[in-house]
Design a protein around this motif. Structure first.
Motif, PDB file in Angstrom:
ATOM      1  N   TYR A 131       0.881  -1.221  -0.083  1.00 22.26           N
ATOM      2  CA  TYR A 131      -0.107  -0.142   0.060  1.00 22.26           C
ATOM      3  C   TYR A 131       0.945   1.258  -0.003  1.00 22.26           C
ATOM      4  O   TYR A 131       0.677   2.336  -0.618  1.00 22.26           O
ATOM      5  N   GLY A 132       2.085   1.374   0.890  1.00 28.97           N
ATOM      6  CA  GLY A 132       2.841   2.516   0.805  1.00 28.97           C
ATOM      7  C   GLY A 132       3.659   2.877  -0.470  1.00 28.97           C
ATOM      8  O   GLY A 132       3.939   3.772  -0.976  1.00 28.97           O
ATOM      9  N   ARG A 133       3.679   1.709  -1.353  1.00 29.02           N
ATOM     10  CA  ARG A 133       4.314   2.197  -2.560  1.00 29.02           C
ATOM     11  C   ARG A 133       3.181   2.599  -3.671  1.00 29.02           C
ATOM     12  O   ARG A 133       3.724   3.483  -4.379  1.00 29.02           O
ATOM     13  N   VAL A 134       2.012   2.316  -3.368  1.00 31.33           N
ATOM     14  CA  VAL A 134       1.132   2.760  -4.391  1.00 31.33           C
ATOM     15  C   VAL A 134       0.844   4.211  -3.679  1.00 31.33           C
ATOM     16  O   VAL A 134       0.226   5.117  -4.443  1.00 31.33           O
ATOM     17  N   TYR A 135       0.626   4.370  -2.224  1.00 36.76           N
ATOM     18  CA  TYR A 135       0.262   5.471  -1.659  1.00 36.76           C
ATOM     19  C   TYR A 135       1.222   6.081  -0.780  1.00 36.76           C
ATOM     20  O   TYR A 135       1.219   5.568   0.564  1.00 36.76           O
ATOM     21  N   PRO A 136       2.137   6.739  -1.284  1.00 36.54           N
ATOM     22  CA  PRO A 136       3.318   6.981  -0.416  1.00 36.54           C
ATOM     23  C   PRO A 136       3.013   7.719   0.886  1.00 36.54           C
ATOM     24  O   PRO A 136       3.834   7.917   1.864  1.00 36.54           O
ATOM     25  N   GLU A 137       1.928   8.359   1.001  1.00 33.16           N
ATOM     26  CA  GLU A 137       1.269   9.178   2.139  1.00 33.16           C
ATOM     27  C   GLU A 137       1.494   7.996   3.310  1.00 33.16           C
ATOM     28  O   GLU A 137       1.620   8.725   4.528  1.00 33.16           O
ATOM     29  N   ALA A 138       1.175   6.946   3.225  1.00 33.60           N
ATOM     30  CA  ALA A 138       1.006   5.943   4.298  1.00 33.60           C
ATOM     31  C   ALA A 138       2.545   5.737   4.903  1.00 33.60           C
ATOM     32  O   ALA A 138       2.738   5.785   6.166  1.00 33.60           O
ATOM     33  N   ARG A 139       3.281   5.725   4.050  1.00 32.93           N
ATOM     34  CA  ARG A 139       4.636   5.695   4.378  1.00 32.93           C
ATOM     35  C   ARG A 139       5.448   6.885   4.980  1.00 32.93           C
ATOM     36  O   ARG A 139       5.980   6.707   6.144  1.00 32.93           O
ATOM     37  N   ARG A 140       5.006   7.973   4.382  1.00 34.21           N
ATOM     38  CA  ARG A 140       5.295   9.345   5.082  1.00 34.21           C
ATOM     39  C   ARG A 140       4.747   9.445   6.561  1.00 34.21           C
ATOM     40  O   ARG A 140       5.327  10.165   7.427  1.00 34.21           O
ATOM     41  N   ALA A 141       3.386   9.026   6.497  1.00 38.64           N
ATOM     42  CA  ALA A 141       2.768   9.155   7.995  1.00 38.64           C
ATOM     43  C   ALA A 141       3.464   8.351   9.043  1.00 38.64           C
ATOM     44  O   ALA A 141       3.632   8.547   9.894  1.00 38.64           O
ATOM     45  N   TYR A 142       3.871   7.065   8.442  1.00 43.78           N
ATOM     46  CA  TYR A 142       4.517   6.313   9.582  1.00 43.78           C
ATOM     47  C   TYR A 142       5.804   6.894   9.922  1.00 43.78           C
ATOM     48  O   TYR A 142       6.220   6.828  11.347  1.00 43.78           O
ATOM     49  N   GLU A 143       6.618   7.360   8.888  1.00 45.58           N
ATOM     50  CA  GLU A 143       7.818   7.854   9.101  1.00 45.58           C
ATOM     51  C   GLU A 143       7.819   9.072  10.033  1.00 45.58           C
ATOM     52  O   GLU A 143       8.638   9.414  11.261  1.00 45.58           O
ATOM     53  N   ALA A 144       6.760  10.025  10.050  1.00 47.52           N
ATOM     54  CA  ALA A 144       6.414  10.981  10.713  1.00 47.52           C
ATOM     55  C   ALA A 144       6.244  10.663  12.309  1.00 47.52           C
ATOM     56  O   ALA A 144       6.727  11.372  13.152  1.00 47.52           O
TER      57      ALA A 144
END
Length: 105
Positions: free
Chosen positions: A78-91
């Motif tokens: 999901y994070g590859r398709v929707y990078p916001e998910a990965r950015r949110a986790y990293e935040a």
């Protein structure tokens, strides 16, 4: 330990603007992409703390822990398709690190 200094409500406030959803809507019933993005990031961060799946489900307003299993299994793809998910986790992880530094100082 890192990851124990901000609560799930603080996490919601962090991920809401990244995913483009009001923080109060994260625990709501909708399955729209921005809400799922936010829930996935928070579920991943809470699981990093070794919270049980039912505990995570309750914090995210879900009634069934199997939804959390799905979130965790699909987070990377999901994070590859929707990078916001990965950015949110990293935040979330960055905020936890800052909180830990403040407590250590």
């Amino acid at each position: 330990a890192i990851g124990t200094y901000i609560g799930h409500k603080e996490m919601m406030a962090i991920v809401a603007p990244i995913c483009g959803v009001p923080a109060t809507a994260i625990t709501g019933p909708t399955r729209h992409k921005p809400n799922v993005c936010a829930r996935m990031a928070i579920a991943r961060a809470l699981r990093d703390r070794n919270l049980s799946l039912p505990q995570i489900a309750r914090k995210l307003g879900r009634t069934d822990h199997t939804t959390i299993i799905h979130y965790l299994r699909k987070f990377d793809s999901y994070g590859r398709v929707y990078p916001e998910a990965r950015r949110a986790y990293e935040a979330i992880k960055q905020a936890e690190a800052r909180a830990a530094e403040r407590l250590a100082a």
